[in-house]
Design an enzyme around this catalytic site. Structure first.
Site, PDB file in Angstrom:
ATOM      1  N   HIS A  58       0.853  -1.185   0.000  1.00  0.00           N
ATOM      2  CA  HIS A  58       0.000   0.000   0.000  1.00  0.00           C
ATOM      3  C   HIS A  58       0.892   1.240   0.000  1.00  0.00           C
ATOM      4  O   HIS A  58       1.682   1.451   0.917  1.00  0.00           O
ATOM      5  CB  HIS A  58      -0.925  -0.016   1.205  1.00  0.00           C
ATOM      6  CG  HIS A  58      -1.927  -1.129   1.163  1.00  0.00           C
ATOM      7  ND1 HIS A  58      -2.406  -1.761   2.287  1.00  0.00           N
ATOM      8  CD2 HIS A  58      -2.525  -1.733   0.099  1.00  0.00           C
ATOM      9  CE1 HIS A  58      -3.271  -2.691   1.940  1.00  0.00           C
ATOM     10  NE2 HIS A  58      -3.358  -2.693   0.601  1.00  0.00           N
TER      11      HIS A  58
ATOM     12  N   GLU B 172       1.779   3.951   2.945  1.00  0.00           N
ATOM     13  CA  GLU B 172       2.263   3.474   4.239  1.00  0.00           C
ATOM     14  C   GLU B 172       3.781   3.636   4.307  1.00  0.00           C
ATOM     15  O   GLU B 172       4.546   2.678   4.305  1.00  0.00           O
ATOM     16  CB  GLU B 172       1.796   2.034   4.450  1.00  0.00           C
ATOM     17  CG  GLU B 172       0.263   1.966   4.482  1.00  0.00           C
ATOM     18  CD  GLU B 172      -0.311   0.559   4.469  1.00  0.00           C
ATOM     19  OE1 GLU B 172       0.466  -0.420   4.569  1.00  0.00           O
ATOM     20  OE2 GLU B 172      -1.545   0.423   4.364  1.00  0.00           O
TER      21      GLU B 172
ATOM     22  N   ARG C  32      -3.204   4.753  -2.151  1.00  0.00           N
ATOM     23  CA  ARG C  32      -3.059   3.427  -1.535  1.00  0.00           C
ATOM     24  C   ARG C  32      -2.723   2.337  -2.551  1.00  0.00           C
ATOM     25  O   ARG C  32      -1.872   1.474  -2.307  1.00  0.00           O
ATOM     26  CB  ARG C  32      -4.365   3.064  -0.806  1.00  0.00           C
ATOM     27  CG  ARG C  32      -4.504   1.607  -0.343  1.00  0.00           C
ATOM     28  CD  ARG C  32      -5.853   1.439   0.340  1.00  0.00           C
ATOM     29  NE  ARG C  32      -6.239   0.043   0.516  1.00  0.00           N
ATOM     30  CZ  ARG C  32      -6.004  -0.677   1.602  1.00  0.00           C
ATOM     31  NH1 ARG C  32      -5.329  -0.140   2.602  1.00  0.00           N
ATOM     32  NH2 ARG C  32      -6.428  -1.933   1.698  1.00  0.00           N
TER      33      ARG C  32
ATOM     34  N   ASN D 242      -3.073  -5.963  -2.015  1.00  0.00           N
ATOM     35  CA  ASN D 242      -3.278  -6.928  -0.941  1.00  0.00           C
ATOM     36  C   ASN D 242      -4.708  -7.451  -0.872  1.00  0.00           C
ATOM     37  O   ASN D 242      -5.145  -7.951   0.159  1.00  0.00           O
ATOM     38  CB  ASN D 242      -2.891  -6.328   0.411  1.00  0.00           C
ATOM     39  CG  ASN D 242      -2.459  -7.407   1.390  1.00  0.00           C
ATOM     40  OD1 ASN D 242      -1.859  -8.410   1.001  1.00  0.00           O
ATOM     41  ND2 ASN D 242      -2.769  -7.219   2.662  1.00  0.00           N
TER      42      ASN D 242
ATOM     43  N   HIS E  58       2.753  -3.415   7.075  1.00  0.00           N
ATOM     44  CA  HIS E  58       1.728  -2.423   6.759  1.00  0.00           C
ATOM     45  C   HIS E  58       1.678  -1.387   7.878  1.00  0.00           C
ATOM     46  O   HIS E  58       2.304  -1.544   8.926  1.00  0.00           O
ATOM     47  CB  HIS E  58       0.354  -3.091   6.614  1.00  0.00           C
ATOM     48  CG  HIS E  58       0.200  -3.898   5.367  1.00  0.00           C
ATOM     49  ND1 HIS E  58      -0.336  -3.384   4.206  1.00  0.00           N
ATOM     50  CD2 HIS E  58       0.532  -5.182   5.086  1.00  0.00           C
ATOM     51  CE1 HIS E  58      -0.341  -4.320   3.262  1.00  0.00           C
ATOM     52  NE2 HIS E  58       0.192  -5.429   3.770  1.00  0.00           N
ATOM     53  N   SER E  59       0.913  -0.327   7.643  1.00  0.00           N
ATOM     54  CA  SER E  59       0.570   0.606   8.707  1.00  0.00           C
ATOM     55  C   SER E  59      -0.891   1.010   8.451  1.00  0.00           C
ATOM     56  O   SER E  59      -1.348   0.994   7.312  1.00  0.00           O
ATOM     57  CB  SER E  59       1.488   1.829   8.691  1.00  0.00           C
ATOM     58  OG  SER E  59       1.232   2.666   7.597  1.00  0.00           O
ATOM     59  N   TYR E  60      -1.633   1.306   9.570  1.00  0.00           N
ATOM     60  CA  TYR E  60      -1.160   1.470  10.931  1.00  0.00           C
ATOM     61  C   TYR E  60      -2.039   0.623  11.843  1.00  0.00           C
ATOM     62  O   TYR E  60      -3.011   0.025  11.380  1.00  0.00           O
ATOM     63  CB  TYR E  60      -1.262   2.957  11.356  1.00  0.00           C
ATOM     64  CG  TYR E  60      -2.643   3.555  11.234  1.00  0.00           C
ATOM     65  CD1 TYR E  60      -3.519   3.597  12.337  1.00  0.00           C
ATOM     66  CD2 TYR E  60      -3.118   4.054  10.017  1.00  0.00           C
ATOM     67  CE1 TYR E  60      -4.780   4.132  12.231  1.00  0.00           C
ATOM     68  CE2 TYR E  60      -4.377   4.577   9.912  1.00  0.00           C
ATOM     69  CZ  TYR E  60      -5.214   4.616  11.011  1.00  0.00           C
ATOM     70  OH  TYR E  60      -6.483   5.117  10.890  1.00  0.00           O
TER      71      TYR E  60
ATOM     72  N   TYR F  81      -9.872  -6.960  10.625  1.00  0.00           N
ATOM     73  CA  TYR F  81     -11.112  -6.969   9.859  1.00  0.00           C
ATOM     74  C   TYR F  81     -11.002  -8.073   8.805  1.00  0.00           C
ATOM     75  O   TYR F  81      -9.914  -8.579   8.518  1.00  0.00           O
ATOM     76  CB  TYR F  81     -11.388  -5.618   9.188  1.00  0.00           C
ATOM     77  CG  TYR F  81     -10.210  -4.970   8.496  1.00  0.00           C
ATOM     78  CD1 TYR F  81      -9.570  -5.573   7.413  1.00  0.00           C
ATOM     79  CD2 TYR F  81      -9.741  -3.732   8.909  1.00  0.00           C
ATOM     80  CE1 TYR F  81      -8.501  -4.975   6.779  1.00  0.00           C
ATOM     81  CE2 TYR F  81      -8.670  -3.112   8.283  1.00  0.00           C
ATOM     82  CZ  TYR F  81      -8.057  -3.740   7.218  1.00  0.00           C
ATOM     83  OH  TYR F  81      -6.988  -3.141   6.593  1.00  0.00           O
TER      84      TYR F  81
ATOM     85  N   GLU G 183       1.194  -4.597  11.413  1.00  0.00           N
ATOM     86  CA  GLU G 183       0.753  -3.221  11.238  1.00  0.00           C
ATOM     87  C   GLU G 183       1.575  -2.374  12.211  1.00  0.00           C
ATOM     88  O   GLU G 183       1.421  -2.492  13.429  1.00  0.00           O
ATOM     89  CB  GLU G 183      -0.742  -3.085  11.548  1.00  0.00           C
ATOM     90  CG  GLU G 183      -1.643  -3.879  10.612  1.00  0.00           C
ATOM     91  CD  GLU G 183      -2.012  -3.113   9.358  1.00  0.00           C
ATOM     92  OE1 GLU G 183      -1.656  -1.913   9.267  1.00  0.00           O
ATOM     93  OE2 GLU G 183      -2.661  -3.698   8.478  1.00  0.00           O
TER      94      GLU G 183
END
Length: 765
Positions: free
Chosen positions: A191, A194, A249, A265, A317-319, A369, A391
């Site tokens: 992404h 990030e 993104r 992703n 990844h973040s965050y 999620y 993350e």
């Protein structure tokens, strides 16, 4: 209440609950609004109470930073002018970043100023990790590492992006290329926005290379494995986020309808197209037209397939400060859940030890999620790689816009996380007991025990062995375990007499020696006592038996404990637990025809305290059946019920903290000796709490019992096999004479003599 009326009430309750149930759905729809061009924006954290609240919020944005609900909250970037709309519509929200564009501009200005000072020689030894870096700077830094450490660093290019940019990285190892030693892959920036993540990947590379000469552990890692680091998987999107749109993104696919970009992703081919991905090209989670439709995912897939010796993987990844593992497409645990949980705990500890930051571990679906079509699911599901996502910082205070002072600390703690993963997986294998080893079993009963076992760098040609003995002196007997699938193996503890002690452990012979559980076996073993029980206390609450509702400090405004026949509501049972009973204690009898959650615990705590109970037998078992719910309302899953015990009615110790909603009667059981430091009379207290924002808290209690032992280990049974016989006599005679603390000194006078012999013979049999 008759069964027909109960069903009518529950159906009505379900209709009242429907709006909340829709809000609690694990997957939210795509945002329906858009931020007007040129508008200043704010990052807000919204706490929807209803589906309407959520729809109002989503109608104001096309940029959901959190991508789904997390603990009843959702982070959105909205126009500053939209804050008034949220306020007017009564949607609860908190402003996290008041001026997103202003923060972006300020960070860019600082970056330009520092670069100018460096060019003018104003900062002689500037820290490269004092701020984020461009794609060109990252590539140049990789070239420098390769040039300065040619024996350890090999530049790699795994392919090209949609727009033809090379996707570059580093191979770190003192072994020849493609040695097929255990491999580890670390990639970042699927992404584009990030920006913290490529800095983490680069810092890891530098730490490994620069410390190899002085750190023996790192030298051993590079001498025995291959480390692959790919800092920017999405170079087109990353470059675009620097040149044109900071918060971009996706990649830069022209979708042909005026929209651009595929979420890389969500483009992976394992369970592609499911929950947590979108078929809408305008969505930030657009999955593409087909699995692996994008060249960026294709080349990373091919790299992993061509390096089949990769053992473990982190996708940065973040965050959110999260440690995540499969699955993302389903809430079901993967087969290797015990191994991932152990790895997650090791990573969590390693991170916390650097700067004290807390990262939460769990599967992707439940930890953050639903997310279908991720690299983690594909790497694990299709390739068998122990694949994880981290993350990195933070939890929303700055989100994707990591400020310069945070870059190095974030990289430092996540480098230790990577080393923890490498350290934990460069082991022959992993074994853990499935559940909790039984501390007692019934007499003359075969008892199943299940172990989880997974090979890592060793080869194991046979299932684990279970070694058992009855008593503490006999040789261990060997038995094979039976595969249950999914890395689980079943063994059986042998039947034994009441009072005996069964000692046992697992052994898994492999190519690099045997793996043991516990690790120090046979000097350290699992120990299970054979006991029989009789019930000495039982309360089904069919009549008042002296339990008291209310205690000093109680302040709940509703939902106080009452002894009633339950009617049933959103979070309460519709029947008690006793098969032939009707009554139980619960927190406030609700009106099923009233609003959802009426009668639940509100604005404080409410307590229920037992009369004095018999705790004289430390091996006795306390059991009770409880009902608890706390997963509804605008602030779900943030409260808990405390169960406490006291021997003086003044000082209370924790028995358990109940926080998981089950919507069914659940039994809890505890050994009295584990609850009380000193055996004797005690009281129980159940404290239901509503302390952390509005939520629907309900609890109930029924069928409390205490079962006491009527056989147990006898001191004369010196070898703990359940019998006093010739074997015990031989042990006593072997310790004859002065012997302070010997087990055979049955009367405790410091000498094993005729008095002890008489006690043993008196207990014969």
């Amino acid at each position: 209440m008759d069964l027909k009326r109960r069903h009518l009430v529950l159906a009505l309750v379900g209709s009242l609950l429907a709006p909340l149930g829709a809000l609690a759905a694990e997957e939210i729809p795509d945002s329906t609004g858009a931020i007007p061009p040129g508008e200043k924006t704010s990052l807000v954290r919204v706490q929807p109470r209803t589906v309407r609240d959520l729809r109002v919020a989503l109608a104001l944005t096309n940029d959901v930073w959190s991508h789904a609900m997390r603990d009843g909250l959702i982070d959105l970037r909205v126009a500053v002018t939209s804050l008034a709309t949220l306020d007017q519509q009564g949607v609860p929200f908190e402003v996290l970043i008041a001026d997103v564009e202003g923060l972006i501009e300020a960070q860019a200005a600082d970056r330009t100023r520092v670069a100018a000072e460096q060019a003018e020689g104003g900062i002689a030894d500037a820290d490269w990790y004092a701020d984020v870096k461009t794609l060109a700077q990252i590539n140049a830094r990789m070239d420098q590492l390769a040039a300065s450490h040619p024996a350890l660093v090999t530049p790699i290019t795994i392919g090209t992006s949609l727009q033809g940019r090379p996707i570059r990285g580093l191979r770190l190892s003192s072994l020849p290329v493609d040695s097929e030693a255990p491999g580890f892959l670390f990639n970042a920036t699927q992404h584009a926005r990030e920006w913290a993540t490529p800095m983490v990947a680069m810092f890891l590379a530098e730490r490994l290379v620069n410390d190899a000469a002085t750190d023996s552990e790192i030298a051993a890692i590079l001498a025995g494995s291959e480390i692959f680091i790919l800092p920017v998987i999405n170079p087109d999107g990353y470059q675009f986020s620097w040149d044109s749109q900071r918060l971009w993104r996706k990649n830069r696919r022209n979708n042909g309808n005026g929209t651009f970009g595929v979420d890389l992703n969500r483009n992976w081919g394992y369970q592609w197209g499911g929950a947590g991905s979108s078929g809408n090209p305008a969505s930030e989670t657009y999955r593409g037209t087909a699995p692996f439709s994008e060249p960026e995912t294709q080349v990373l897939r091919d790299f992993m397939l061509n390096h089949g010796w990769i053992l473990a993987h982190i996708d940065y990844h973040s965050y959110g400060q999260l440690i995540l593992w499969p699955w993302g497409y389903t809430s079901q645990f993967c087969d290797d859940q015990p191994l991932f949980a152990s790895l997650g705990a090791s990573i969590q500890t390693a991170i916390a030890e650097v700067h004290g930051r807390s990262y939460f571990p769990g599967p992707i679906y439940t930890g953050i999620y639903p997310a279908s079509g991720t690299v983690v699911d594909w790497a694990y599901g299709a390739g068998g790689v122990l694949s994880t996502t981290i993350e990195v910082r933070d939890k929303g205070g700055y989100g994707f816009l990591i400020p310069p002072p945070e870059v190095r600390p974030c990289a430092e703690e996540n480098t230790e996380a990577a080393l923890a993963l490498i350290r934990a997986t460069l082991q022959p294998g992993f074994m853990t007991y499935e559940g909790t080893p039984p501390w007692w079993v019934e007499p003359e009963t075969l008892v199943p025990v299940v172990v989880f076992a997974s090979a890592l760098v060793s080869t194991f040609d046979a299932p684990p062995l279970l070694r058992t003995r009855i008593g503490t002196t006999a040789p261990f007997a060997e038995s094979e375990t039976q595969s249950l699938g999914g890395g689980r193996y079943l063994g059986w503890l042998p039947p034994a007499k009441c009072g005996a002690i069964i000692e046992w452990f697992f052994e898994w012979p492999g190519s690099d020696g045997a793996l043991l559980l516990p690790d120090a076996a046979p000097n350290e073993v699992f120990r299970t006592t054979v006991l029989a029980y009789e019930r000495i206390y039982f309360d089904d609450f069919e009549q008042d038996s002296g339990w008291v509702s209310g205690a000093p400090g109680d302040n709940a405004t509703s939902g106080h404990w009452v002894l009633v026949e339950p009617i049933g509501s959103i979070g309460e049972p519709s029947e008690d637990h006793t098969p032939d009973g009707t009554m139980c204690w619960l927190t406030g009898q609700s009106d099923p025809f009233g609003p959802p959650g009426n009668g639940n615990v509100d604005n404080g705590v409410t307590s229920l305290t037992s009369p004095w109970l018999d705790g004289s037998d430390p091996n006795a078992m306390l059991r009770y059946w409880r009902w608890y719910s706390n997963d509804m309302g605008p602030n779900p899953n943030n409260d808990s019920m405390l169960v406490l015990a006291s021997t003086d009615d003044s000082t209370w110790t924790l028995v358990e903290e109940v926080s998981v909603t089950t919507y069914e009667w659940t039994e809890a059981s505890f050994r009295i000796g584990d609850l009380l430091e000193t055996p004797g009379p005690f009281k129980l207290r159940f404290v239901a709490r509503d302390l952390r924002g509005p939520s629907l808290v309900e609890a109930a209690l029924d069928d409390v019992s205490i079962d006491a032992t009527f056989c147990g280990p006898r001191p004369e049974d010196l070898n703990s096999d359940g019998s006093v016989d010739g074997a015990d006599l031989a042990l006593l005679l072997g310790q004859w004479g002065p012997c302070d603390g010997c087990a055979a000194d049955l009367n405790g006078d410091g000498t094993v003599n005729g008095a002890d012999l008489a006690l043993l013979l008196g207990a014969w049999g």
